[in-house]
Design an enzyme around this catalytic site. Structure first.
Site, PDB file in Angstrom:
ATOM      1  CG  LEU A  38       8.748  17.690  -0.398  1.00 50.36           C
ATOM      2  CD1 LEU A  38       7.281  17.924  -0.155  1.00 50.36           C
ATOM      3  CD2 LEU A  38       9.247  16.134  -0.362  1.00 50.36           C
ATOM      4  N   GLY A  39      10.743  20.128  -3.755  1.00 47.66           N
ATOM      5  CA  GLY A  39      10.782  20.459  -5.106  1.00 47.66           C
ATOM      6  C   GLY A  39      10.890  21.934  -5.359  1.00 47.66           C
ATOM      7  CG  ASP A 162       0.150  21.734 -14.445  1.00 48.53           C
ATOM      8  OD1 ASP A 162       0.536  21.385 -15.680  1.00 48.53           O
ATOM      9  OD2 ASP A 162       0.900  22.148 -13.530  1.00 48.53           O
TER      10      ASP A 162
END
Length: 188
Positions: A38-39, A162
């Site tokens: 996914l990343g 974040d």
């Protein structure tokens, strides 16, 4: 010189990434089958996987490599994220499912498993040319504020730290989810 140094760092990261990551079809702990990446960022890689004990459940597995980080502070943040997520129960925060460590021949890994939210991040949508209408922006803001109100209701409050477009997922029907609590602060 700086460009050459940057290229060498990138090459070292890519070599680590290619040998240390899981491939599609790999099975972790006889329970999770990797579907795709996914990343990736810094020292962690997030995968889409199937839970073999619940075939209709897709999960996200975030893997932190200690060999890649060599920094206990990142491990502490990762463990804090797992601890905080375990105690959160909100329909717009991916559900915590599991946390464990694995030793391989070349690495010590920490793995965090959560429910996979189907949708795209606001960052990805904008990069793909999506333009939000004013009412959509207000709706997104309202949903994010509801999630933050929940997080801040704890004593001490849970602070995300974040919030950015890539950490806000929009499902097909417009529901908003807040993800990646890696920088979360759960105490003053």
């Amino acid at each position: 010189f700086l460009i050459l140094r940057g290229i060498l760092k990138l090459q070292a990261f890519l070599e680590w990434f290619m040998e240390a990551t899981y491939q599609s079809g790999d099975i972790i702990r006889d329970k999770y089958r990797i579907v795709s990446i996914l990343g990736a960022g810094g020292s962690a890689v997030t995968y889409e996987a199937e839970d073999l004990t619940q075939p209709d459940l897709s999960v996200a597995i975030k893997v932190l490599s200690f060999v890649q980080t060599k920094d206990w502070k990142l491990v502490e943040l990762f463990e804090r994220e797992a601890k905080v997520l375990k105690n959160l129960h909100h329909p717009r925060i991916p559900q915590y499912l599991d946390y464990f460590a694995l030793d391989t021949e070349k690495d010590h890994q920490f793995l965090l498993v959560q429910e996979l939210i189907p949708g795209k991040s606001l960052g990805d949508l904008v990069e793909q040319g999506w333009y939000f209408q004013e009412q959509e922006v207000k709706d997104i803001a309202q949903q994010v504020l509801e999630i933050l109100t929940y997080l801040h209701s704890f004593q001490p409050p849970v602070i995300h730290r974040d919030i950015k477009p890539h950490n806000i997922i929009r499902a097909e029907a417009g529901e908003i989810y807040l993800v990646d609590l890696g920088a979360v602060q759960d105490a003053y």
